[in-house]
Motif scaffolding. Structure first.
Motif, PDB file in Angstrom:
ATOM      1  N   ILE A 123      43.819   1.500  -4.374  1.00 48.93           N
ATOM      2  CA  ILE A 123      42.385   1.409  -4.104  1.00 48.93           C
ATOM      3  C   ILE A 123      41.584   1.970  -5.271  1.00 48.93           C
ATOM      4  O   ILE A 123      40.570   1.404  -5.692  1.00 48.93           O
ATOM      5  CB  ILE A 123      42.047   2.144  -2.784  1.00 48.93           C
ATOM      6  CG1 ILE A 123      42.485   1.296  -1.595  1.00 48.93           C
ATOM      7  CG2 ILE A 123      40.556   2.448  -2.691  1.00 48.93           C
ATOM      8  CD1 ILE A 123      42.259   1.974  -0.256  1.00 48.93           C
ATOM      9  N   GLY A 124      42.053   3.096  -5.812  1.00 52.79           N
ATOM     10  CA  GLY A 124      41.356   3.708  -6.938  1.00 52.79           C
ATOM     11  C   GLY A 124      41.318   2.818  -8.155  1.00 52.79           C
ATOM     12  O   GLY A 124      40.294   2.700  -8.827  1.00 52.79           O
ATOM     13  N   MET A 128      36.201   4.426  -0.205  1.00 50.38           N
ATOM     14  CA  MET A 128      36.723   4.453   1.161  1.00 50.38           C
ATOM     15  C   MET A 128      36.084   5.607   1.926  1.00 50.38           C
ATOM     16  O   MET A 128      36.246   6.779   1.567  1.00 50.38           O
ATOM     17  CB  MET A 128      38.248   4.606   1.123  1.00 50.38           C
ATOM     18  CG  MET A 128      38.965   4.239   2.385  1.00 50.38           C
ATOM     19  SD  MET A 128      40.757   4.193   2.057  1.00 50.38           S
ATOM     20  CE  MET A 128      41.349   3.669   3.660  1.00 50.38           C
ATOM     21  N   HIS A 129      35.329   5.293   2.994  1.00 47.27           N
ATOM     22  CA  HIS A 129      34.618   6.294   3.782  1.00 47.27           C
ATOM     23  C   HIS A 129      35.355   6.566   5.094  1.00 47.27           C
ATOM     24  O   HIS A 129      35.845   5.634   5.747  1.00 47.27           O
ATOM     25  CB  HIS A 129      33.204   5.814   4.109  1.00 47.27           C
ATOM     26  CG  HIS A 129      32.402   5.390   2.916  1.00 47.27           C
ATOM     27  ND1 HIS A 129      31.949   6.279   1.966  1.00 47.27           N
ATOM     28  CD2 HIS A 129      31.965   4.160   2.520  1.00 47.27           C
ATOM     29  CE1 HIS A 129      31.266   5.620   1.035  1.00 47.27           C
ATOM     30  NE2 HIS A 129      31.267   4.339   1.348  1.00 47.27           N
ATOM     31  N   TYR A 143      36.831   8.808  -3.363  1.00 43.74           N
ATOM     32  CA  TYR A 143      35.955   8.393  -4.445  1.00 43.74           C
ATOM     33  C   TYR A 143      36.810   8.135  -5.683  1.00 43.74           C
ATOM     34  O   TYR A 143      37.313   9.078  -6.287  1.00 43.74           O
ATOM     35  CB  TYR A 143      34.990   9.551  -4.678  1.00 43.74           C
ATOM     36  CG  TYR A 143      33.689   9.261  -5.332  1.00 43.74           C
ATOM     37  CD1 TYR A 143      33.424   9.752  -6.602  1.00 43.74           C
ATOM     38  CD2 TYR A 143      32.696   8.552  -4.682  1.00 43.74           C
ATOM     39  CE1 TYR A 143      32.202   9.531  -7.201  1.00 43.74           C
ATOM     40  CE2 TYR A 143      31.474   8.328  -5.274  1.00 43.74           C
ATOM     41  CZ  TYR A 143      31.230   8.820  -6.540  1.00 43.74           C
ATOM     42  OH  TYR A 143      30.016   8.592  -7.128  1.00 43.74           O
ATOM     43  N   PRO A 144      37.026   6.895  -6.071  1.00 41.93           N
ATOM     44  CA  PRO A 144      37.859   6.625  -7.250  1.00 41.93           C
ATOM     45  C   PRO A 144      37.299   7.306  -8.494  1.00 41.93           C
ATOM     46  O   PRO A 144      36.120   7.643  -8.548  1.00 41.93           O
ATOM     47  CB  PRO A 144      37.782   5.099  -7.387  1.00 41.93           C
ATOM     48  CG  PRO A 144      37.396   4.610  -6.041  1.00 41.93           C
ATOM     49  CD  PRO A 144      36.515   5.663  -5.459  1.00 41.93           C
ATOM     50  N   TYR A 156      27.637   5.507  -6.724  1.00 42.25           N
ATOM     51  CA  TYR A 156      28.906   5.475  -7.456  1.00 42.25           C
ATOM     52  C   TYR A 156      28.890   4.417  -8.560  1.00 42.25           C
ATOM     53  O   TYR A 156      29.484   4.604  -9.621  1.00 42.25           O
ATOM     54  CB  TYR A 156      30.064   5.209  -6.482  1.00 42.25           C
ATOM     55  CG  TYR A 156      31.366   4.839  -7.156  1.00 42.25           C
ATOM     56  CD1 TYR A 156      32.080   5.787  -7.896  1.00 42.25           C
ATOM     57  CD2 TYR A 156      31.874   3.547  -7.081  1.00 42.25           C
ATOM     58  CE1 TYR A 156      33.271   5.450  -8.533  1.00 42.25           C
ATOM     59  CE2 TYR A 156      33.066   3.201  -7.706  1.00 42.25           C
ATOM     60  CZ  TYR A 156      33.752   4.158  -8.431  1.00 42.25           C
ATOM     61  OH  TYR A 156      34.928   3.818  -9.065  1.00 42.25           O
ATOM     62  N   ARG A 157      28.193   3.325  -8.325  1.00 42.90           N
ATOM     63  CA  ARG A 157      28.171   2.225  -9.291  1.00 42.90           C
ATOM     64  C   ARG A 157      27.003   2.339 -10.281  1.00 42.90           C
ATOM     65  O   ARG A 157      26.605   1.365 -10.905  1.00 42.90           O
ATOM     66  CB  ARG A 157      28.172   0.890  -8.542  1.00 42.90           C
ATOM     67  CG  ARG A 157      29.385   0.782  -7.629  1.00 42.90           C
ATOM     68  CD  ARG A 157      29.543  -0.519  -6.896  1.00 42.90           C
ATOM     69  NE  ARG A 157      30.537  -0.387  -5.838  1.00 42.90           N
ATOM     70  CZ  ARG A 157      31.857  -0.365  -6.026  1.00 42.90           C
ATOM     71  NH1 ARG A 157      32.339  -0.502  -7.238  1.00 42.90           N
ATOM     72  NH2 ARG A 157      32.689  -0.206  -5.014  1.00 42.90           N
ATOM     73  N   THR A 158      26.446   3.544 -10.385  1.00 44.00           N
ATOM     74  CA  THR A 158      25.456   3.855 -11.431  1.00 44.00           C
ATOM     75  C   THR A 158      25.986   5.052 -12.223  1.00 44.00           C
ATOM     76  O   THR A 158      27.076   5.548 -11.960  1.00 44.00           O
ATOM     77  CB  THR A 158      24.085   4.209 -10.829  1.00 44.00           C
ATOM     78  OG1 THR A 158      24.152   5.515 -10.228  1.00 44.00           O
ATOM     79  CG2 THR A 158      23.656   3.181  -9.795  1.00 44.00           C
TER      80      THR A 158
END
Length: 332
Positions: A55-56, A62-63, A76-77, A209-211
């Motif tokens: 997944i990472g 993944m919550h 949190y990858p 996370y994607r920023t």
């Protein structure tokens, strides 16, 4: 549900070749990795380190949630969007200009609560008018004049309290709130608010996370250990728009009913499996619904709007451009 996968049953999640496999009741359900960005685990599941590594490497967030629907934590990858320059500037903004960002967030909360209430005022609910007037007048003046974070937080708390007080004018009696109770929620409306807020918080964790922003450095809420406090900041202005509009729609259209969709015990109340399914479906539909963005001149989903608010904050931190959180009325 787009790039989000919800696991609501007990079972085992594992890697199967280049896919994810969820096994429950002796049956396999395959989850394609290439179209998955986040997984919500709303029940007890078994996982192993091999799965987490997979997944990472695929940058999937993944919550995990507890029995009451509360947020437990996030896998949190390794962050692929790290920026030392932004981190330094974000810390400096917290130290030197925290009040400006916090004030913008509280003002945005008030504007969006007001817009949600105005819908009911237009539909023959004049009882909500005093709260609309207060948000337009005294509340805005107070937030503009606030000199510190505790003062701003007190105005924010009063705005939510007055908002909750209007529910009796447009919700069925079985969903009226006596007071806000969170851990655990004690009645159907508190259960819905807690569950909705938790889903939105997790969505915001994924967006940040994607920023290049750092989740730990917040402005309205105190930066704290054991939680991503910036997600609390960014999600606040979207609660009236996403969480509460979802709740009001489901309740007033009787898609959620007290006797059918809730599990009640002596000191708590939670959605049952069917209730969660109904809420998640409506929540995702609203997240993916679109509006005409007044500045971009194109249709944008609320999911994208959350990420755009992250970019607005980055612009303020890096370039000093005014930070104005999402406005339902302005569509920006």
């Amino acid at each position: 549900m787009g790039s989000t996968r919800y696991i609501t049953s007990m079972g085992e999640l594992s890697r199967k070749d280049d896919s994810l496999c969820f096994r429950k009741n002796g049956k396999n359900v395959y989850i394609p990795v290439e179209t998955t960005k986040e997984i919500f685990c709303l029940n007890e599941i078994s996982i192993n380190s091999k799965l987490l590594d997979f997944i990472g490497r695929n940058n999937i967030v993944m919550h995990f949630f507890n029995y009451y629907g509360g947020y437990s934590g996030t896998f949190y990858p390794k962050n692929q969007y790290m920026s030392g320059k932004l981190l330094i500037k974000q810390v400096k903004t917290f130290e030197c200009d925290r009040i400006t960002v916090a004030r913008a967030i509280v003002d945005g909360i008030g504007k969006n609560i007001k817009e949600v209430l105005y819908h009911y005022y237009k539909h023959e609910k004049p009882e909500v008018k005093p709260v609309i007037d207060w948000l337009s007048g005294e509340f805005r003046k107070s937030t503009e004049a606030a000199e510190d974070i505790p003062e701003l937080m007190s105005y924010e708390g009063e705005a939510w309290a007055r908002f909750y007080g209007t529910f009796e004018f447009f919700l069925p009696e079985t969903f009226i709130m006596n007071k806000r109770v969170k851990r655990p929620p004690d009645n159907p409306i508190n259960a819905l608010i807690s569950f909705g807020n938790t889903l939105l918080y997790a969505k915001t964790v994924s967006a940040i996370y994607r920023t290049h922003l750092d989740q730990r450095i917040s402005f309205l809420h105190e930066p704290a250990e054991r939680r991503f406090s910036l997600s609390l900041d960014i999600s606040e202005v979207f609660k009236p728009v996403i969480v509460f509009r979802t709740i009001f729609d489901l309740v007033n259209n009787k898609r959620l009913q007290v006797e059918k969709h809730f599990e009640r015990k002596i000191n708590y109340c939670v959605l049952n499996d069917e209730g969660r399914r109904v809420f998640i479906e409506a929540f995702e539909k609203r997240m993916e619904s679109v509006f005409m963005h007044s500045r971009l001149k194109r249709r944008v989903s609320y999911r994208t709007a959350i990420k755009l608010d992250c970019y607005k904050l980055i612009k303020f931190i890096m370039e000093g451009k005014a930070f104005v959180p999402f406005s339902l009325k302005e569509g920006v």
